[in-house]
Design a protein around this motif. Structure first.
Motif, PDB file in Angstrom:
ATOM      1  N   ALA A 104       0.829  -1.211   0.000  1.00 48.29           N
ATOM      2  CA  ALA A 104       0.000   0.000   0.000  1.00 48.29           C
ATOM      3  C   ALA A 104       0.862   1.259   0.000  1.00 48.29           C
ATOM      4  CB  ALA A 104      -0.927  -0.015   1.218  1.00 48.29           C
ATOM      5  N   VAL A 105       1.884   1.282   0.841  1.00 47.96           N
ATOM      6  CA  VAL A 105       2.768   2.451   0.880  1.00 47.96           C
ATOM      7  C   VAL A 105       3.562   2.556  -0.419  1.00 47.96           C
ATOM      8  CG1 VAL A 105       4.703   3.551   2.062  1.00 47.96           C
ATOM      9  CG2 VAL A 105       2.923   2.411   3.397  1.00 47.96           C
TER      10      VAL A 105
ATOM     11  N   LEU B 297      -2.105   5.671   5.542  1.00 48.09           N
ATOM     12  CA  LEU B 297      -1.499   6.478   4.494  1.00 48.09           C
ATOM     13  C   LEU B 297      -1.632   7.974   4.743  1.00 48.09           C
ATOM     14  CD1 LEU B 297      -2.739   4.351   1.474  1.00 48.09           C
ATOM     15  CD2 LEU B 297      -0.420   4.422   2.387  1.00 48.09           C
ATOM     16  N   VAL B 298      -2.813   8.401   5.156  1.00 46.14           N
ATOM     17  CA  VAL B 298      -3.068   9.837   5.299  1.00 46.14           C
ATOM     18  C   VAL B 298      -2.590  10.355   6.649  1.00 46.14           C
ATOM     19  CG1 VAL B 298      -4.841  11.629   5.276  1.00 46.14           C
ATOM     20  CG2 VAL B 298      -4.988   9.711   3.674  1.00 46.14           C
ATOM     21  N   ARG B 299      -2.992   9.701   7.728  1.00 41.00           N
ATOM     22  CA  ARG B 299      -2.592  10.164   9.056  1.00 41.00           C
ATOM     23  C   ARG B 299      -1.194   9.704   9.428  1.00 41.00           C
ATOM     24  NH1 ARG B 299      -7.078   8.418  13.153  1.00 41.00           N
ATOM     25  NH2 ARG B 299      -5.391   9.036  14.553  1.00 41.00           N
ATOM     26  N   GLY B 300      -0.903   8.415   9.176  1.00 49.81           N
ATOM     27  CA  GLY B 300       0.386   7.892   9.596  1.00 49.81           C
ATOM     28  C   GLY B 300       1.536   8.342   8.717  1.00 49.81           C
ATOM     29  N   CYS B 301       1.384   8.159   7.399  1.00 48.33           N
ATOM     30  CA  CYS B 301       2.469   8.476   6.463  1.00 48.33           C
ATOM     31  C   CYS B 301       2.383   9.887   5.885  1.00 48.33           C
ATOM     32  CB  CYS B 301       2.480   7.465   5.326  1.00 48.33           C
ATOM     33  SG  CYS B 301       2.813   5.766   5.857  1.00 48.33           S
ATOM     34  N   ARG B 302       1.294  10.601   6.218  1.00 46.52           N
ATOM     35  CA  ARG B 302       1.124  12.005   5.797  1.00 46.52           C
ATOM     36  C   ARG B 302       1.126  12.147   4.281  1.00 46.52           C
ATOM     37  NH1 ARG B 302       5.773  14.111   9.964  1.00 46.52           N
ATOM     38  NH2 ARG B 302       4.912  13.120  11.821  1.00 46.52           N
ATOM     39  N   LEU B 303       0.435  11.230   3.638  1.00 47.85           N
ATOM     40  CA  LEU B 303       0.327  11.229   2.181  1.00 47.85           C
ATOM     41  C   LEU B 303      -1.074  11.649   1.755  1.00 47.85           C
ATOM     42  CD1 LEU B 303       2.097   7.816   1.482  1.00 47.85           C
ATOM     43  CD2 LEU B 303       3.008  10.081   0.917  1.00 47.85           C
TER      44      LEU B 303
END
Length: 239
Positions: A13-14, A100-106
């Motif tokens: 996913a990342v 993806l959005v909160r954790g990896c800031r994407l």
């Protein structure tokens, strides 16, 4: 942002969103092939010191795939660990957005919207069908209650015979499996690499559907094509 992933699904996913973030992945992270990241051991036995040496900003884990003592050791080393829980499709989609959005800031990736649409617009390819779904042999283990794979199959018209079992992955003697009243045996190719030969050998007279384990059990970009891939395999077994 530097990310270590201890979950093959989350690695994919990342990588499908921003592969440059990944600095460490497990030995079982096979998608995408040729990923340029350090290998830090298995999902059940990560090298904590090797993970810490990579100085990640975030370690991605899953409550089922990774062991609590390993996650505690990573936290004790001062690392931030995000642990996911995935028991059905809606939860998987929420967790992917969180990672993806909160954790990896994407930014939210287009493939996640495509995956949601693929399952939202799905029409079950099979008439209601009862199936047994082995995930291991020696000893025989099957899908039980509250599993992500079981939820996907239900959306495809397949009812897991052991969906009401007290355990999520029960051990069941082969003689009992043969007598459970299933119309079909679904044989994923992971975690045990079942093949088309395993069905006739172990379940004589019962139609067998070999399926892609990645499309049945992984939550990531594969979800966008999973309905079509799994539907073809199921229809081939029960035309």
């Amino acid at each position: 942002m530097r990310v270590v992933s201890l979950v093959p699904s989350l690695t994919e996913a990342v990588a499908a969103t921003d592969p440059a973030l990944l600095v460490g992945v497990t030995d079982w992270c096979s998608h995408p092939p040729g990923l340029a990241a350090a290998r830090i051991g298995g999902t059940k036995n990560p090298d904590v010191a090797a993970v810490a040496a990579l100085a990640p900003d975030l370690v991605l884990a899953n409550e089922e795939e990774n062991r609590a003592p390993d996650l505690a050791a990573l936290r004790a080393a001062g690392l931030q660990v995000m642990v996911t829980e995935v028991r059905d499709l809606p939860q998987a989609l929420r967790e992917l957005d969180r990672v993806l959005v909160r954790g990896c800031r994407l930014p939210r990736p287009a493939w996640l919207d495509e995956a949601e649409a693929a399952w939202r617009d799905l029409r079950p390819p099979l008439a209601p069908t009862r199936a047994v779904v082995p995930i291991w042999r020696r000893p025989w283990m099957v899908l039980g209650r509250s599993t992500f794979a079981g939820d996907l199959l239900a959306r495809l018209g397949v009812t897991n015979v052991y969906a009401r079992h007290a355990e999520r992955y029960p051990r069941v003697p082969l003689e009992e499996l043969r007598a459970c009243g299933a119309d079909l045996v679904v044989l994923p190719d992971e975690p045990y690499r079942f093949s088309a030969q395993d069905g006739p050998e172990a379940f004589p007279g019962l139609p067998a559907a070999p399926v892609s384990g990645r499309h049945l059990t992984w939550y990531g970009p594969s979800l966008a094509e999973a309905p079509a891939v799994l539907s073809r395999a199921l229809r081939a077994a029960r035309p």
